[in-house]
Write a protein that holds these residues in place. Sequence first.
Motif, PDB file in Angstrom:
ATOM      1  N   GLU A 144      23.558  60.402  27.751  1.00 41.69           N
ATOM      2  CA  GLU A 144      22.767  60.641  26.543  1.00 41.69           C
ATOM      3  C   GLU A 144      21.728  59.538  26.364  1.00 41.69           C
ATOM      4  N   ALA A 145      22.149  58.304  26.591  1.00 40.04           N
ATOM      5  CA  ALA A 145      21.222  57.181  26.484  1.00 40.04           C
ATOM      6  C   ALA A 145      20.135  57.263  27.546  1.00 40.04           C
ATOM      7  N   ALA A 146      20.519  57.664  28.756  1.00 40.18           N
ATOM      8  CA  ALA A 146      19.535  57.784  29.839  1.00 40.18           C
ATOM      9  C   ALA A 146      18.475  58.832  29.491  1.00 40.18           C
ATOM     10  N   LEU A 147      18.898  59.943  28.924  1.00 33.63           N
ATOM     11  CA  LEU A 147      17.946  60.978  28.499  1.00 33.63           C
ATOM     12  C   LEU A 147      16.999  60.439  27.431  1.00 33.63           C
ATOM     13  N   PHE A 148      17.553  59.740  26.456  1.00 35.77           N
ATOM     14  CA  PHE A 148      16.752  59.201  25.351  1.00 35.77           C
ATOM     15  C   PHE A 148      15.721  58.210  25.876  1.00 35.77           C
ATOM     16  N   ALA A 149      16.153  57.315  26.757  1.00 35.76           N
ATOM     17  CA  ALA A 149      15.245  56.289  27.272  1.00 35.76           C
ATOM     18  C   ALA A 149      14.099  56.903  28.056  1.00 35.76           C
ATOM     19  N   ALA A 150      14.401  57.905  28.867  1.00 35.00           N
ATOM     20  CA  ALA A 150      13.347  58.560  29.644  1.00 35.00           C
ATOM     21  C   ALA A 150      12.400  59.336  28.735  1.00 35.00           C
ATOM     22  N   HIS A 151      12.958  60.036  27.740  1.00 33.42           N
ATOM     23  CA  HIS A 151      12.125  60.808  26.821  1.00 33.42           C
ATOM     24  C   HIS A 151      11.126  59.916  26.092  1.00 33.42           C
ATOM     25  N   HIS A 152      11.571  58.736  25.706  1.00 32.80           N
ATOM     26  CA  HIS A 152      10.713  57.815  24.961  1.00 32.80           C
ATOM     27  C   HIS A 152       9.943  56.860  25.873  1.00 32.80           C
ATOM     28  N   ARG A 153      10.035  57.068  27.166  1.00 36.26           N
ATOM     29  CA  ARG A 153       9.264  56.295  28.149  1.00 36.26           C
ATOM     30  C   ARG A 153       9.434  54.782  27.937  1.00 36.26           C
ATOM     31  N   LEU A 154      10.669  54.364  27.863  1.00 40.10           N
ATOM     32  CA  LEU A 154      10.955  52.944  27.608  1.00 40.10           C
ATOM     33  C   LEU A 154      10.842  52.163  28.917  1.00 40.10           C
ATOM     34  N   ASP A 155       9.600  51.890  29.296  1.00 36.11           N
ATOM     35  CA  ASP A 155       9.332  51.298  30.608  1.00 36.11           C
ATOM     36  C   ASP A 155       9.581  49.794  30.657  1.00 36.11           C
ATOM     37  N   ARG A 156      10.011  49.203  29.530  1.00 32.29           N
ATOM     38  CA  ARG A 156      10.403  47.791  29.547  1.00 32.29           C
ATOM     39  C   ARG A 156      11.912  47.637  29.701  1.00 32.29           C
ATOM     40  N   LEU A 157      12.580  48.748  29.967  1.00 31.55           N
ATOM     41  CA  LEU A 157      14.031  48.771  30.138  1.00 31.55           C
ATOM     42  C   LEU A 157      14.363  48.908  31.622  1.00 31.55           C
ATOM     43  N   VAL A 158      15.190  47.988  32.124  1.00 31.89           N
ATOM     44  CA  VAL A 158      15.624  48.013  33.521  1.00 31.89           C
ATOM     45  C   VAL A 158      17.147  47.950  33.561  1.00 31.89           C
ATOM     46  N   VAL A 159      17.755  48.923  34.217  1.00 30.59           N
ATOM     47  CA  VAL A 159      19.210  48.950  34.386  1.00 30.59           C
ATOM     48  C   VAL A 159      19.566  48.464  35.779  1.00 30.59           C
ATOM     49  N   LEU A 160      20.553  47.586  35.860  1.00 24.72           N
ATOM     50  CA  LEU A 160      21.135  47.192  37.143  1.00 24.72           C
ATOM     51  C   LEU A 160      22.518  47.828  37.208  1.00 24.72           C
ATOM     52  N   LEU A 161      22.653  48.836  38.045  1.00 32.84           N
ATOM     53  CA  LEU A 161      23.888  49.598  38.157  1.00 32.84           C
ATOM     54  C   LEU A 161      24.724  49.054  39.314  1.00 32.84           C
ATOM     55  N   ASP A 162      25.852  48.448  38.982  1.00 29.22           N
ATOM     56  CA  ASP A 162      26.733  47.891  40.006  1.00 29.22           C
ATOM     57  C   ASP A 162      27.594  49.011  40.576  1.00 29.22           C
ATOM     58  N   ALA A 163      27.188  49.553  41.706  1.00 27.89           N
ATOM     59  CA  ALA A 163      27.897  50.662  42.353  1.00 27.89           C
ATOM     60  C   ALA A 163      28.885  50.089  43.366  1.00 27.89           C
ATOM     61  N   ASN A 164      30.037  49.600  42.849  1.00 28.92           N
ATOM     62  CA  ASN A 164      31.034  48.977  43.722  1.00 28.92           C
ATOM     63  C   ASN A 164      32.227  49.898  44.000  1.00 28.92           C
TER      64      ASN A 164
END
Length: 265
Positions: A144-164
Amino acid sequence: MTEMLDLRELALRIRLRAVRMVAPQGFGYLGQALSSAEQVAAVFGAARPGVDRIVCSPGHYIIGPFAAAAELGLADVSGYGQNGSVFEAIGTERSPVVDYTCGSLGQGLSAALGFALADRFRGSDARTFAMVSDGELEEGQVWEAALFAAHHRLDRLVVLLDANNSQVDGPVDSITTLEPIADKWSAFGWRVFELDGHDASALAAALAEASSGRGRPSVLVCRTSTRHGLDCLPADADGHFIKLPPSLAAAAVAELTGKLEALRA
């Protein structure tokens, strides 16, 4: 937090500090520090003090930022994991060092996009770096948060996803199929960088590119291991919550100290 940081050295120091933080208890969330050390180093190297924000979504990952802060002279974490200490083994909303962390999984990205949206309203160029784990992707709130961030074009947001591929119940892929992770984030409207999460130079370059992008938030899918950088761990060590008796702690300190000396030589 300075361009002069040697990120490889800082990652090693984070691992060594994390071992020393966990050793008094004989067990703890060491695997999270082993898998995320380069990510933490890269974020602390990129973030502007007093301007940019750091969010650590999974509370047990806070050991990495705590260790980094100690190594950079920003905090004394000698009470880590002890009763009454603010440096708790599982972070809470009261935890120092980062701008936000939470005990319950899946909530950090929502907080991060709140920071990013608020900074936009304020006219600030602040960036928000959010550390997220792959196990958290089983939580609907993340998407839900990912959808919201993309919809609002929050281009100052960077996620580091630890895929361990590690969570308390076992390997993530044995609990819930998440792959293809990169394609999922791309379909949700994010810029995606998929990389070796233990390559400090690649992480720094990806963070720089992600931070300069416009129009979409970015996610770095960091492929990692909860055993990385510590060869002395036994083959059956549980990466999620590692037992560290005195003999193993001593071996880990010796191994990491040797690697630091070799790097500095």
